[in-house]
Design a protein around this motif. Structure first.
Motif, PDB file in Angstrom:
ATOM      1  N   THR A   1       0.594  -1.151   0.052  1.00  0.00           N
ATOM      2  CA  THR A   1      -0.240   0.609   0.354  1.00  0.00           C
ATOM      3  C   THR A   1       0.643   1.119  -0.341  1.00  0.00           C
ATOM      4  OG1 THR A   1      -2.098  -1.352   0.836  1.00  0.00           O
ATOM      5  CG2 THR A   1      -2.030   1.075   1.751  1.00  0.00           C
TER       6      THR A   1
ATOM      7  N   LYS B   1       0.526   3.896  -2.487  1.00  0.00           N
ATOM      8  CA  LYS B   1       0.546   5.545  -2.690  1.00  0.00           C
ATOM      9  C   LYS B   1       1.230   6.254  -2.977  1.00  0.00           C
ATOM     10  CE  LYS B   1      -3.682   4.998  -1.467  1.00  0.00           C
ATOM     11  NZ  LYS B   1      -5.093   5.348  -2.340  1.00  0.00           N
TER      12      LYS B   1
ATOM     13  N   GLY C   1      -1.199   6.621  -7.155  1.00  0.00           N
ATOM     14  CA  GLY C   1      -0.929   7.395  -5.380  1.00  0.00           C
ATOM     15  C   GLY C   1      -2.898   7.352  -5.673  1.00  0.00           C
TER      16      GLY C   1
ATOM     17  N   GLY D   1      -2.071   3.794   3.745  1.00  0.00           N
ATOM     18  CA  GLY D   1      -2.297   4.623   2.596  1.00  0.00           C
ATOM     19  C   GLY D   1      -4.164   4.633   2.382  1.00  0.00           C
TER      20      GLY D   1
END
Length: 126
Positions: A64, A68, A74, A97
């Motif tokens: 993750t 991100k 992202g 994130g």
């Protein structure tokens, strides 16, 4: 309908979730570990990612973070999925994130509501 990247190492969970999502019109692409999930997020440009947090090769927390941090990926919403619903896990998921968090075993109606809400937030009002 939207493309969802399902990052899940457990075959039974993958099969059950992908079938249920496809039945509701979503296109599902699958990664079986965190490193593959990062690669597929870039290659497939999904509308949303369902990320198991306990993964081989690269865990969901780090996958993750990498997704991100990359400009191309992202903005993709990520829902953390975990069977280890410990105190603080939701906060930890948000810190790395994730945009939402859900526990296993997955309650499909609740998960579908979260998916729909995030997809609507990303695409904006109709």
């Amino acid at each position: 309908m939207a493309k969802i990247l399902l990052v899940e190492d457990n075959e039974m969970n993958r099969d059950m979730l992908s079938r249920r999502l496809e039945r509701r019109g979503y296109q599902v692409v699958i990664a079986v570990d965190g490193a593959e999930g990062v690669r597929m997020a870039q290659a497939e440009a999904p509308a949303l990612i369902l990320m198991d947090m306990s993964l081989p090769v690269l865990d969901g927390w780090e996958a993750t973070r990498q997704i991100k941090a990359a400009p191309a990926t992202g903005g993709i919403p990520i829902i953390a999925l975990t069977a280890h619903a410990m105190s603080g896990d939701r906060e930890k998921a948000m810190e790395v994130g994730c945009d939402d968090y859900d526990t296993k075993p997955v309650e499909i109606a609740r998960l579908l509501d979260k998916i729909a809400a995030l997809l609507k937030a990303v695409s904006g009002p109709a």
